[in-house]
Design a protein around this motif. Sequence first.
Motif, mmCIF file in Angstrom:
data_model
loop_
_atom_site.group_PDB
_atom_site.id
_atom_site.type_symbol
_atom_site.label_atom_id
_atom_site.label_comp_id
_atom_site.label_asym_id
_atom_site.label_seq_id
_atom_site.Cartn_x
_atom_site.Cartn_y
_atom_site.Cartn_z
ATOM 1 N N THR A 150 33.027 31.987 35.508
ATOM 2 C CA THR A 150 32.970 33.446 35.348
ATOM 3 C C THR A 150 31.538 33.952 35.455
ATOM 4 N N ALA A 151 30.612 33.277 34.773
ATOM 5 C CA ALA A 151 29.202 33.679 34.817
ATOM 6 C C ALA A 151 28.634 33.540 36.219
ATOM 7 N N LYS A 152 29.046 32.503 36.927
ATOM 8 C CA LYS A 152 28.560 32.283 38.290
ATOM 9 C C LYS A 152 29.053 33.387 39.227
ATOM 10 N N GLN A 153 30.311 33.773 39.086
ATOM 11 C CA GLN A 153 30.860 34.856 39.913
ATOM 12 C C GLN A 153 30.133 36.173 39.643
ATOM 13 N N ASN A 154 29.839 36.437 38.376
ATOM 14 C CA ASN A 154 29.103 37.665 38.020
ATOM 15 C C ASN A 154 27.702 37.664 38.611
ATOM 16 N N ASP A 155 27.040 36.503 38.570
ATOM 17 C CA ASP A 155 25.686 36.396 39.133
ATOM 18 C C ASP A 155 25.715 36.620 40.641
ATOM 19 N N SER A 183 27.915 38.348 42.310
ATOM 20 C CA SER A 183 28.211 39.757 42.572
ATOM 21 C C SER A 183 26.960 40.614 42.400
ATOM 22 N N GLU A 184 26.188 40.337 41.354
ATOM 23 C CA GLU A 184 24.960 41.095 41.108
ATOM 24 C C GLU A 184 23.936 40.831 42.193
ATOM 25 N N ALA A 185 23.860 39.571 42.633
ATOM 26 C CA ALA A 185 22.911 39.230 43.692
ATOM 27 C C ALA A 185 23.270 39.937 44.993
ATOM 28 N N GLY A 186 24.594 39.988 45.289
ATOM 29 C CA GLY A 186 25.028 40.671 46.499
ATOM 30 C C GLY A 186 24.713 42.151 46.467
ATOM 31 N N ALA A 187 24.810 42.745 45.281
ATOM 32 C CA ALA A 187 24.535 44.179 45.148
ATOM 33 C C ALA A 187 23.053 44.491 45.327
#
Length: 237
Positions: A121-126, A128-132
């Motif tokens: 979950t934390a990896k997916q959030n990271d 997503s934030e990096a892509g943004a």
Amino acid sequence: EIPQCAGCNQHILDKFILKVLDRHWHSSCLKCADCQVQLADRCFSRAGSVYCKEDFFKRFGTKCTACQQGIPPTQVVRKAQDFVYHLHCFACIICSRQLATGDEFYLMEDGRLVCKEDYETAKQNDDSEAGAKRPRTTITAKQLETLKNAYKNSPKPARHVREQLSSETGLDMRVVQVWFQNRRAKEKRLKKDAGRHRWGQFYKSVKRSRGGSGKLEKESSAEDCGVSDSELSFRGE
């Protein structure tokens, strides 16, 4: 000479005298420095104090990576590589769930543990934030022409040249730098693919001359391996 008790500093007039490390004690004064239990059979000493076995190892034995408290030798422990934990301390730092045998987890450099679910979950959030944070910059035809002409003169221009190009094109210095980096990488891939293609044609012609049948696998195009000259993607600083 009447001996003095190392615990209360009073003379020992009792029938029985206890002796530990050349020091004399009343039987009632020989207690664990931590839990105050009376010691009769075995004791452990460190820096002038005496302890029962449990408290001695809590203080001076192997330390739990999570809580930094000593682990008594009678307790069951968990291990992860070179780290040792109490059973109740072997838990995910995010959800606090105690990990059991067979559970998958991520071990951080400092010995902290994250269960598989929370790690993913934390990896997916990271991600997503990096892509943004990766804005795309579109370069106009005129700007592209200026950059290409500069590249012909020097594929790796000095800083003052990049500053001049930034001023002429109105592009940010970072954009100019990334464009040149991508362009050099693209040319390198093109040369590599061209070499593969020549050798592929050579082997194909050799097979044909020998009457054999062979199939040349399709090479990936250099254009498919990266962004175009007029579009850049990079992490914002």
